[in-house]
Design a protein around this motif. Structure first.
Motif, PDB file in Angstrom:
ATOM      1  N   GLY A 148       0.783  -1.222   0.000  1.00  0.00           N
ATOM      2  CA  GLY A 148       0.000   0.000   0.000  1.00  0.00           C
ATOM      3  C   GLY A 148       0.815   1.271   0.000  1.00  0.00           C
ATOM      4  N   THR A 149       0.100   2.389   0.196  1.00  0.00           N
ATOM      5  CA  THR A 149       0.701   3.719   0.029  1.00  0.00           C
ATOM      6  C   THR A 149       1.793   4.018   1.047  1.00  0.00           C
ATOM      7  OG1 THR A 149      -1.023   4.702   1.413  1.00  0.00           O
ATOM      8  CG2 THR A 149      -1.413   4.678  -0.951  1.00  0.00           C
ATOM      9  N   THR A 150       1.746   3.363   2.207  1.00  0.00           N
ATOM     10  CA  THR A 150       2.704   3.699   3.273  1.00  0.00           C
ATOM     11  C   THR A 150       3.899   2.760   3.328  1.00  0.00           C
ATOM     12  OG1 THR A 150       1.400   2.368   4.819  1.00  0.00           O
ATOM     13  CG2 THR A 150       0.896   4.715   4.705  1.00  0.00           C
ATOM     14  N   ALA A 301       4.568   9.153   1.935  1.00  0.00           N
ATOM     15  CA  ALA A 301       3.886   8.516   0.800  1.00  0.00           C
ATOM     16  C   ALA A 301       4.245   9.291  -0.456  1.00  0.00           C
ATOM     17  CB  ALA A 301       2.375   8.500   0.996  1.00  0.00           C
ATOM     18  N   CYS A 302       4.307   8.586  -1.579  1.00  0.00           N
ATOM     19  CA  CYS A 302       4.597   9.232  -2.869  1.00  0.00           C
ATOM     20  C   CYS A 302       3.876   8.421  -3.949  1.00  0.00           C
ATOM     21  CB  CYS A 302       6.098   9.273  -3.138  1.00  0.00           C
ATOM     22  SG  CYS A 302       6.542  10.094  -4.683  1.00  0.00           S
ATOM     23  N   TYR A 431      -0.901   4.558 -15.984  1.00  0.00           N
ATOM     24  CA  TYR A 431       0.158   4.595 -14.980  1.00  0.00           C
ATOM     25  C   TYR A 431      -0.403   5.167 -13.675  1.00  0.00           C
ATOM     26  CZ  TYR A 431       3.111   4.454 -19.203  1.00  0.00           C
ATOM     27  OH  TYR A 431       3.678   4.128 -20.410  1.00  0.00           O
ATOM     28  N   TYR A 432      -0.294   4.425 -12.606  1.00  0.00           N
ATOM     29  CA  TYR A 432      -0.664   5.009 -11.311  1.00  0.00           C
ATOM     30  C   TYR A 432      -0.062   4.199 -10.164  1.00  0.00           C
ATOM     31  CZ  TYR A 432      -4.361   1.618  -9.941  1.00  0.00           C
ATOM     32  OH  TYR A 432      -5.059   0.502  -9.563  1.00  0.00           O
ATOM     33  N   ALA A 433      -0.155   4.806  -8.982  1.00  0.00           N
ATOM     34  CA  ALA A 433       0.167   4.179  -7.705  1.00  0.00           C
ATOM     35  C   ALA A 433       1.541   4.501  -7.174  1.00  0.00           C
ATOM     36  CB  ALA A 433      -0.112   2.690  -7.729  1.00  0.00           C
ATOM     37  N   HIS A 434       2.323   3.471  -6.771  1.00  0.00           N
ATOM     38  CA  HIS A 434       3.360   3.628  -5.763  1.00  0.00           C
ATOM     39  C   HIS A 434       4.724   3.998  -6.337  1.00  0.00           C
ATOM     40  CE1 HIS A 434       0.170   1.631  -3.607  1.00  0.00           C
ATOM     41  NE2 HIS A 434       0.303   0.547  -4.357  1.00  0.00           N
ATOM     42  N   GLY A 438       8.970   2.357  -6.223  1.00  0.00           N
ATOM     43  CA  GLY A 438       9.480   1.716  -7.429  1.00  0.00           C
ATOM     44  C   GLY A 438       8.461   0.846  -8.122  1.00  0.00           C
ATOM     45  N   GLU A 439       7.181   1.063  -7.824  1.00  0.00           N
ATOM     46  CA  GLU A 439       6.134   0.233  -8.423  1.00  0.00           C
ATOM     47  C   GLU A 439       5.012   1.109  -8.961  1.00  0.00           C
ATOM     48  OE1 GLU A 439       3.119  -3.453  -7.441  1.00  0.00           O
ATOM     49  OE2 GLU A 439       4.129  -2.449  -5.794  1.00  0.00           O
TER      50      GLU A 439
END
Length: 969
Positions: A148-150, A301-302, A431-434, A438-439
């Motif tokens: 997840g985000t954290t 978070a990024c 394209y989205y998320a972490h 690196g993901e």
């Protein structure tokens, strides 16, 4: 206390479920993958013994077992053709909290966010945080090793699991934990522990694992079984932690053992003040370059959202409100969170990064969001998966290569190569998320109903696996291998390592019953797909106009299984009140959508809706409309239920009670002159039962003098400002006093009220599936009001479900040539609450018109208002008198929902829904507060459930007037 069933009883139960028809099977093809495999049976164990009995049954009949939590997996983990064992309904207790040692012991069905809500007073929480955290289960997070985000702060689930109590494939109970030794000889886990140690004892084997597994710089690594985590433990690494097979079981997707209890370590609550730097970019490449810089600033978070996903949020009722920080039309946004002890410190951290990004000429806008608004930013981000279903047509963003992870420093180059690869397939990926980990969740847009794109599905997946291998990355970062990626594990890790994985599987599960075909021995990833390629799509004619989504079948296909409809009361919102009471998958928007999709796709009957299984799934839908706004895929189950009933009635008889409800307005018109007699007769339990009403219900009292009759005699002055008032059938026959007060309030505030002789709203016809009648009514009302209503003289209404029909159903019920007219009319149609709130904000209402008494009001808002408008408008309206303090009750649906709660078959469920949040919220303060509710059904439910009178907000505001006009004539 319920006793455990004996084996023969459980065997009989499962034998019955094996032949239970398509309903129960189709409901469980629910994970958000492209696969359709259907289980033979579904089991809902209440305890450990139930699971042992199920395992014994599976061994006896040579069946497989598929553990299932919330069913939100993305790689096909929860689909198969054995027994789906769902732990979410019953096995969801928090067993022990140890604040001093900072750990908690839970059953696998505990929801992640609910756990943290309970832990908060202890100053502790469980760190990994998926986008599905308000409904995902801890057991599912263990199975997939969720991050997840954290994750850039708290890592993955694996880092937090201390101990797992499991059941092995032979039915033995085994507890895995750190530092096991021969003193636990009675623990079957020790035997497995020793075999795994033996498997890894050869140094050449360990070197092979180090060489073939992802680089240690890749923090998200979930490919295959976590042998690489084991060799970093003692005795293989003298500096590592004690050997613990829990690290292996995390991410094993239920293929090794069945988990019944989980012991988690906890961490202190995060720093209290957070801000989000929402950096806007003109290209994805700039986003990724900025990510590398951002990670040097140690954010918490990024996360990245690209233009495709951002555009999908525009038409989502709920998420469109969360776009307030977006400037222009960015190709991508990085949502970068900083936490500190104060807003000022957190803003300073964000400002430092902003300055460096500007210095590197990366980004064009850098808004910093703080306070309560940061939750809206993360809500927008978390909706990413669901809103992707809003891409129109059969082409969808397909989850097949969406989980690769590489080292952060490699991300820009990796994505550049990935984009080049996608162009070779004529693809523009999502394209989205972490990004900070690196993901990125990268998705091709494919139509898996066509053989050409099914071929691309496989070819792109294989090319992606080859690319991630070149970067020494992980094929799966957090979503797992499942069916979609398992086939490529030998390609990425090598055949020798793959054989080790197979040996490991046989050590744990020699009987091969646990979730076969996942991680090892998979079928090809392009088999068992949901649709047969190149088939002729069924043409299904409907009364509602579903052309904007390509017809009713494509409307239900928008459900991608994200499971937002499974969130419980603690998470707020309204969606799926019946699920919140029953905890049955059948009663979610997702469950109902899957049933519809299953039968409409099969299309084996002349009337594809003529299936009792669909009727069963739809029966407990309250038509609350919560899904229309809260479901990121915009599945409007209330409309789908109405269409289903309309079509089902063509082949089946209509219940007498449904006809009475649908024609209630016409019947009331006949009976109102003898209202006293009617009310007396309808108070008799036998009569209520005869017409399908629960004898426990108190029916609303029919009035002899209608609101329309009163208005014809009402004398009012002429005012410059004018409004048209829609006289809904509920106000006209039951809530006459509310109608009077609405008119007198508007007069007192300087508005002339115009009311024409118009048709009813048709709400009852819509809810009961009488769509021919509803369409005629909609057409009459649109034609009548279109020529008179304008921005200067809008149409306002008292009952939310009636007036909001103009904005919701009417445009899709009238003929196509009238649709634009209906949409234009809807722009000037308002709830009276909305209208007065807007007028006050424009300065058109004078505070001096109201008294200065101190009053506390608790407000329950109507479901349709929450979904289609904004309940905050009612709160603002009630706050116009300067000393009125208004508090929103955090309730979802009241449980009455029009006629639903009156019906004898639904009474118990209706009251159970009310008892969850609404009734306690009223009972706690009914002697200290006025209770407000703008729905007529809501007010009756509150009376039946709490013996408390609830007032329409109009009544409360009217009573606050200082002028003599508040005397009703």
């Amino acid at each position: 206390m319920q006793s455990n069933p004996p084996l023969n009883q459980l065997s009989d139960q499962l034998e019955g479920e094996l032949h239970s028809g398509a309903l129960i099977r189709s409901l469980y093809a629910t994970d958000a993958s492209v696969y359709r495999e259907l289980p033979l049976a579904v089991a809902l164990p209440k305890n450990e013994l139930d699971i042992r009995l199920i395992i014994a049954f599976a061994n006896e009949h040579k069946l497989s077992i598929i553990p299932r939590a919330a069913g939100t997996s993305l790689a096909g983990q929860c689909v198969g053709n054995g027994i789906v064992v769902d732990i979410s309904k019953y096995m969801n207790r928090i067993l022990e909290i140890n604040e001093e040692e900072a750990w908690v012991r839970v059953q696998p069905g505990v929801v992640r966010d609910q756990l943290n809500e309970i832990l908060q007073p202890h100053g502790l929480f469980f760190g990994p945080n998926t986008s599905t955290s308000n409904r995902c289960n801890i057991g599912g997070m263990v199975g997939n090793n969720s991050c997840g985000t954290t994750s850039i702060v708290y890592g993955s689930t694996r880092e937090h699991v201390l101990e797992l109590k499991t059941i092995l494939s032979n039915g033995e109970v085994a507890t895995f934990k750190e530092g096991m030794d021969n003193s636990e000889s009675d623990n079957p886990a020790l035997h497995i522990h020793d075999q795994v140690m033996e498997l890894l004892s050869d140094e050449a084997t360990r070197e092979l694992i180090k060489e073939r597994y992802p680089s240690e710089e890749v923090t998200r690594r979930n490919t295959g079984y976590a042998l690489d985590a084991l060799i970093r433990m003692k005795p293989f690494d003298p500096n590592g932690p004690d050997f613990n097979l829990c690290s292996l079981l995390c991410g094993s997707e239920g293929t090794l053992a069945f988990t019944t209890e989980i012991k988690l370590n906890l961490v202190p609550l995060p720093k209290p003040h957070d801000v989000v730097l929402a950096a806007h970019f003109n290209s994805i490449d700039d986003c990724l370059k900025a990510t590398v810089i951002a990670m040097d600033h140690n954010p918490t978070a990024c996360e990245l959202m690209d233009k495709t996903i951002l555009d999908c949020t525009k038409d989502n009722i709920e998420q469109s409100k969360n776009r307030f920080f977006i400037e222009g039309d960015p190709a991508g946004i990085l949502m970068i969170e900083f936490r500190s002890e104060s807003d000022e410190e957190a803003i300073d951290l964000a400002s430092e990064l902003t300055a460096q990004l500007k210095e590197n000429e990366l980004g064009y806008a850098f808004p910093i969001v703080k306070g309560s608004q940061t939750a809206s930013v993360w809500s927008l981000r978390n909706a990413g998966l669901g809103v992707l279903a809003n891409i129109p047509g059969d082409k969808k963003a397909v989850a097949c290569i969406e989980d690769t992870a590489v080292a952060v420093k490699d991300l820009p180059k990796y994505i550049s190569d990935f984009s080049g690869m996608m162009k070779s397939f004529n693809q523009e990926a999502v394209y989205y998320a972490h990004a900070g980990a690196g993901e990125l969740h990268l998705r091709p847009v494919l139509n898996l109903k066509k053989s050409e794109d099914v071929k691309n599905f496989r070819t792109i997946a294989q090319a992606s696996a080859e690319l991630v291998k070149r970067y020494n990355g992980s094929l799966s970062g957090e979503h797992g291998d499942g069916k979609v990626r398992a086939e490529f594990i030998p390609l990425v890790l090598g055949e020798e390592v793959y054989q080790l994985l197979k040996q490991l599987k046989s050590i744990f599960d020699p009987n091969g019953i646990f979730n076969p075909g996942k991680i090892v021995d998979p079928e090809p990833m392009d088999t068992g797909l949901r649709y047969e390629p190149d088939r002729d799509e069924p043409v299904i004619r409907t009364k509602f106009n579903f052309e904007e989504t390509g017809g009713i079948l494509r409307t239900v296909e928008k459900c991608n299984g994200s499971g937002d409809c499974r969130k419980l009361n603690f998470a707020g919102g309204t969606m799926c009140p019946s699920y919140r009471a029953t905890m049955n998958e059948t009663d979610t928007t997702r469950g109902r959508a899957n049933v519809l999709r299953e039968f409409l796709t099969m299309n084996v009957k002349e009337n594809p809706f003529d299936h009792p299984e669909i009727k069963e799934a739809m029966d407990l839908c309250l038509s609350c409309k919560g899904c229309k706004s809260e479901c990121p895929s915009n599945i409007d189950m209330a409309t789908l239920k109405s269409e289903f009933l309309y079509q089902y009635h063509k082949s089946n008889s209509v219940k007498f009670s449904s006809r009475i409800t649908a024609n209630n307005s016409k019947i009331n018109g006949w009976l109102s002159p003898v209202a006293l007699v009617v009310n007396s007769v309808l108070s008799i339990g036998f009569i209520k039962n005869l017409i399908g009403i629960s004898p426990k219900r108190n029916l609303p009292k029919l009035k002899r003098k209608t609101f329309k009759n009163w208005f014809r005699r009402h004398k009012q002055d002429s005012f410059e400002r004018k409004v048209y008032l829609f006289c809904d059938e509920y106000t006209n026959y039951y809530d006459v006093e509310i109608g009077k007060k609405a008119v007198l309030l508007l007069n007192a505030l300087g508005y002339e009220v115009l009311m024409v002789d118009h048709a009813e709203s048709g709400r009852a016809f819509i809810s009961k599936g009488f769509l021919d009648e509803a369409s005629d009514i909609a057409t009459k009302n649109v034609k009548q009001f279109a020529g008179m209503v304008s921005e200067e003289s809008p149409l306002i209404g008292i009952e939310p479900s009636a007036i909001l029909s103009f904005r919701d159903e009417y445009p899709n019920l009238v003929d196509v040539e009238l649709k634009a007219t209906a949409k234009n009319l809807a722009k000037n149609v308002f709830l009276i609450d909305e209208f007065l709130s807007y007028e006050y904000q424009k300065g058109h209402i004078d505070l001096s018109e109201f008294n200065k008494e101190n009053k506390h009001i608790k407000l329950h808002a109507h479901c349709h208002q929450k979904a289609l408008a904004n309940s905050e408008d009612t709160l603002k309206m009630l706050s116009i008198p300067e000393n009125y303090q208004v508090e929103m009750i955090p309730s979802g649906c009241c449980g009455m929902a029009g006629s639903f709660g009156y019906e004898k078959d639904h009474y118990d469920l209706s009251m159970a829904i009310g008892q969850q949040v609404l009734f306690p919220g009223i009972s706690d303060s009914k002697n200290k507060s006025l209770i407000a509710a703008n729905g007529t059904s809501c007010r009756h439910q509150i009376m039946d459930g709490t013996n408390t009178v609830a007032f329409h907000p109009v009544e409360i505001l009217f009573d606050a007037l200082l002028v003599e006009a508040n005397k009703i004539k």
